[in-house]
Scaffold this motif. Structure first.
Motif, PDB file in Angstrom:
ATOM      1  N   VAL A 178       0.784  -0.833   0.353  1.00 37.37           N
ATOM      2  CA  VAL A 178      -0.088   0.008   0.530  1.00 37.37           C
ATOM      3  C   VAL A 178       0.994   1.527  -0.252  1.00 37.37           C
ATOM      4  N   VAL A 179       2.122   1.063   0.859  1.00 34.72           N
ATOM      5  CA  VAL A 179       3.335   2.274   1.259  1.00 34.72           C
ATOM      6  C   VAL A 179       3.541   2.100  -0.502  1.00 34.72           C
ATOM      7  N   VAL A 197       1.216   4.435  -3.007  1.00 39.45           N
ATOM      8  CA  VAL A 197       1.319   5.602  -2.605  1.00 39.45           C
ATOM      9  C   VAL A 197       2.864   6.316  -3.129  1.00 39.45           C
ATOM     10  N   VAL A 212       1.801   6.481  -7.063  1.00 39.87           N
ATOM     11  CA  VAL A 212       1.007   7.262  -7.820  1.00 39.87           C
ATOM     12  C   VAL A 212       0.927   8.816  -7.478  1.00 39.87           C
ATOM     13  N   THR A 213       2.416   8.689  -6.731  1.00 37.42           N
ATOM     14  CA  THR A 213       2.599   9.904  -5.766  1.00 37.42           C
ATOM     15  C   THR A 213       2.635  11.341  -7.309  1.00 37.42           C
ATOM     16  N   GLN A 264       5.700  17.113  -3.965  1.00 38.33           N
ATOM     17  CA  GLN A 264       5.827  14.565  -3.965  1.00 38.33           C
ATOM     18  C   GLN A 264       5.776  14.627  -2.490  1.00 38.33           C
ATOM     19  N   LEU A 287       3.144  12.716  -0.016  1.00 37.10           N
ATOM     20  CA  LEU A 287       3.389  11.273   0.470  1.00 37.10           C
ATOM     21  C   LEU A 287       2.568  11.564   1.872  1.00 37.10           C
ATOM     22  N   GLY A 304      -1.288  10.710   1.950  1.00 34.04           N
ATOM     23  CA  GLY A 304      -1.562   9.771   1.099  1.00 34.04           C
ATOM     24  C   GLY A 304      -1.098   9.088   1.893  1.00 34.04           C
ATOM     25  N   GLY A 305      -0.282   9.026   2.247  1.00 37.86           N
ATOM     26  CA  GLY A 305      -0.255   8.473   4.463  1.00 37.86           C
ATOM     27  C   GLY A 305      -1.210   8.929   5.114  1.00 37.86           C
ATOM     28  N   VAL A 361      -4.765   9.573   4.734  1.00 37.84           N
ATOM     29  CA  VAL A 361      -6.108   8.193   3.690  1.00 37.84           C
ATOM     30  C   VAL A 361      -5.442   7.194   3.748  1.00 37.84           C
ATOM     31  N   VAL A 362      -4.487   6.457   3.844  1.00 39.73           N
ATOM     32  CA  VAL A 362      -4.203   5.048   3.585  1.00 39.73           C
ATOM     33  C   VAL A 362      -4.019   4.702   4.929  1.00 39.73           C
ATOM     34  N   VAL A 366       5.447   8.556   4.131  1.00 38.47           N
ATOM     35  CA  VAL A 366       4.025   8.035   3.656  1.00 38.47           C
ATOM     36  C   VAL A 366       3.709   7.429   5.567  1.00 38.47           C
TER      37      VAL A 366
END
Length: 400
Positions: free
Chosen positions: A14-15, A18, A21-22, A36, A40, A43-44, A46-47, A282
């Motif tokens: 998952v990390v 992320v 995708v970043t 970026q 990151l 994104g961390g 969110v997940v 992340v």
């Protein structure tokens, strides 16, 4: 064992997703010029367990620590120690000392008002600069070029290294005296490591290392990683922060690597920014305590503004004879950016039981917000100055 491995692999995937995708997201929204690092971290969040709960930060803690190590290794590698004998280095030290005095006064008032219990961690937190975090942003926007770049690197290095030294002395788990002795021991080890390769230069081993630097053996890269991990282990065993060992490793590496190893920079960037460093960012987002922040948003905003006031504003005075107003204003937002050391200081404060949980969350949240906001302002100022200085007959403000 199998379930733990599965959880770790799932979290790592998952990390990694992320991280992959970043750059795509940054490219799609290129007009917004979002760093970026910011994506990151978000994104961390969110997940992480506070939102979607797709990954567990504890299962990738080791890789995240290595990522933090790489971040500071590259910061130390970027630093030329000769700068401290120059004007930029001397002004950076003066600026940091002014910040320390201001921080003691401000945090003293907060403590008197009952808002702060952990005086030392919070006071040190307000004196930090996240040079390692800033490097990708500064590099991508060509903000390390020319004389202004030397002032940025010097101010960032001082704001990163001296707080680490202070943490080792005042917040070390073994006491101040042992912390000071440990610092000296790490320094001596670093000196020996920087001298040792030169003793064998020209011999058979040196030739083997040189011949394998670009082959499948990747000798210089492997020894670089071994050097980083060695100093991380030493720093950890002495009760020092991971950042100190990593930063020292970077400084040593700059002297240790032969001058003809031009590809080493690219390899370090590939390994660090390509894998380990994104994991750290992340993971930082995943570990953010959103509940505590939402319950006391005023504390986050207070620390966010104090980073600018305490760490940034003295720059306007200290650099008045070295840089024009516009460059000093840009430097204010660069040096006010903080994050990794705030995470470390919050963990220390919570472990000792002296720091309020809401303050720990607010301090880290302020660091994340500073990474989101302050570099973006600095980049905007820099771009505006570039357009102005690029015009015909425009004065060159990059020269102090």
């Amino acid at each position: 064992m199998g379930s733990e491995l599965g959880l770790g692999l799932t979290s790592l995937f998952v990390v990694a997703l992320v991280a992959a995708v970043t750059p795509v997201l940054v490219g799609l929204f290129g007009r917004l010029r979002i760093p970026q690092v910011v994506v990151l971290i978000l994104g961390g969040v969110v997940v992480g367990p506070e939102v979607l709960d797709l990954a567990d930060p504890e299962s990738i803690e080791l890789l995240a620590n290595v990522g933090l190590g790489f971040l500071f290794l590259l910061a130390g590698y970027e630093l030329d120690l000769a700068v401290f004998g120059q004007r930029a280095g001397k002004l950076a030290i003066v600026g940091w000392l002014v910040t320390v005095a201001l921080s003691i006064g401000v945090v003293g008032l907060l403590a008197a008002a009952g808002l702060v219990h952990a005086f030392v961690p919070v006071a040190l937190g307000l004196t930090t600069t996240a040079l390692g975090t800033l490097l990708p942003i500064l590099r991508d926007n060509n903000m390390l070029q020319g004389s202004f770049g030397s002032y940025v690197l010097a101010a960032g290095a001082v704001g990163e290294f001296l707080p680490v030294v202070a943490i080792a002395i005042f917040l070390g788990s073994n006491g101040r005296f042992v912390g000071l002795i440990s610092l000296v021991a790490v320094g001596v080890l670093a000196l020996l490591l920087s001298v040792a390769p030169r003793l064998g230069r020209g011999g058979r081993i040196a030739r083997i290392l040189s011949e394998g630097k670009d082959a499948t053996s990747q000798t210089t890269l492997r020894w670089t990683v071994a050097l980083l991990l060695l100093l991380l282990v030493v720093a950890n065993d002495f009760g020092l922060d991971v950042v100190l060992g990593a930063f020292v490793a970077g400084v040593v590496l700059r002297r240790w690597a032969p001058g003809d190893v031009e590809s080493l920079d690219h390899k370090l960037d590939a390994v660090g920014y390509g894998f380990f460093i994104p994991i750290f960012f992340v993971s930082s987002g995943m570990g953010l305590d959103l509940k505590s922040i939402l319950e006391a948003p005023g504390r986050l905003l207070l620390f966010f503004l104090l980073l600018l006031v305490v760490r940034g504003l003295p720059t306007l005075l200290v650099y008045r004879s070295a840089l024009p107003w516009s460059r000093r204003f840009e430097l204010v937002f660069v040096v006010s950016t903080a994050l990794p050391l705030l995470v470390a200081l919050s963990e220390i404060g919570l472990e000792t039981g002296k720091m309020l949980p809401e303050n720990a969350a607010a301090l880290v949240g302020a660091g994340v917000l500073s990474v989101l906001v302050y570099p973006a302002i600095a980049v905007a100022i820099d771009r505006r100055l570039d357009r102005t200085l690029g015009a015909p007959d425009a004065p060159d403000e990059t020269r102090p």
